[in-house]
Motif scaffolding. Structure first.
Motif, PDB file in Angstrom:
ATOM      1  N   GLY A 208       0.386  -1.654  -0.730  1.00 18.41           N
ATOM      2  CA  GLY A 208       0.712  -0.247  -0.465  1.00 18.41           C
ATOM      3  C   GLY A 208       1.872  -0.108   0.501  1.00 18.41           C
ATOM      4  O   GLY A 208       2.734   0.777   0.338  1.00 18.41           O
ATOM      5  N   ALA A 209       1.915  -0.976   1.508  1.00 19.49           N
ATOM      6  CA  ALA A 209       3.020  -0.938   2.472  1.00 19.49           C
ATOM      7  C   ALA A 209       4.334  -1.259   1.783  1.00 19.49           C
ATOM      8  O   ALA A 209       5.351  -0.604   2.027  1.00 19.49           O
ATOM      9  CB  ALA A 209       2.754  -1.924   3.609  1.00 19.49           C
ATOM     10  N   ARG A 210       4.318  -2.271   0.912  1.00 19.26           N
ATOM     11  CA  ARG A 210       5.533  -2.642   0.183  1.00 19.26           C
ATOM     12  C   ARG A 210       5.999  -1.485  -0.705  1.00 19.26           C
ATOM     13  O   ARG A 210       7.183  -1.148  -0.738  1.00 19.26           O
ATOM     14  CB  ARG A 210       5.283  -3.892  -0.654  1.00 19.26           C
ATOM     15  N   HIS A 211       5.065  -0.855  -1.400  1.00 14.97           N
ATOM     16  CA  HIS A 211       5.416   0.268  -2.273  1.00 14.97           C
ATOM     17  C   HIS A 211       6.028   1.418  -1.467  1.00 14.97           C
ATOM     18  O   HIS A 211       7.058   1.982  -1.848  1.00 14.97           O
ATOM     19  CB  HIS A 211       4.188   0.749  -3.046  1.00 14.97           C
ATOM     20  N   THR A 212       5.392   1.761  -0.360  1.00 12.27           N
ATOM     21  CA  THR A 212       5.909   2.848   0.472  1.00 12.27           C
ATOM     22  C   THR A 212       7.291   2.501   1.016  1.00 12.27           C
ATOM     23  O   THR A 212       8.201   3.340   1.005  1.00 12.27           O
ATOM     24  CB  THR A 212       4.939   3.153   1.635  1.00 12.27           C
TER      25      THR A 212
END
Length: 131
Positions: A115-119
């Motif tokens: 999720g951090a990478r996507h954001t």
């Protein structure tokens, strides 16, 4: 262990300070280390980390997405481990909380990473060195 070759290989030779100490009789290493380092305070820091980042509970309310959680988690962890002198296990209490805290850190870091990478990919510009 000879630290110099490892430090040189990593390019850290001028940034590392290493020493080897040995308690001389009649002094025993365990009591000496407990006098030199506030083990109760270090353990309390690990327990506070666990209380904040309990794997079974909700993430800290001051983070609204996985990128924020990941950044806060890593910041909290780095502040914690930089204060830990990493004493030999035989001189630590049996209930030393560092291992549990590290498991929690690694579990949560892995959980937040997608999720951090996507954001980050959504919000941050990428630099292309060819441009």
């Amino acid at each position: 262990m000879d630290v110099a070759p490892v430090a040189a290989e990593l390019g850290l030779g001028d940034r590392i300070r290493a020493f080897h100490g040995q308690a001389a009789a009649p002094t025993e290493a365990g009591p000496l280390l407990r006098t030199a380092f506030d083990l109760d305070a270090i353990a309390a820091d690990y327990r506070a980390f666990l209380a904040r980042w309990n794997d079974d509970g909700p993430a800290p309310a001051d983070a609204h997405d996985d990128l924020g959680r990941q950044l806060l988690l890593h910041t909290d962890w780095l502040e914690l481990v930089r204060r830990d002198p990493y004493l030999p296990a035989e001189h630590l209490p049996a209930d030393w909380p560092a291992e549990e805290a590290e498991r929690t850190f690694r579990t949560l870091s892995k959980r937040y990473e997608p999720g951090a990478r996507h954001t980050a990919e959504t919000l941050l510009d990428r630099w292309d060195p060819k441009d």
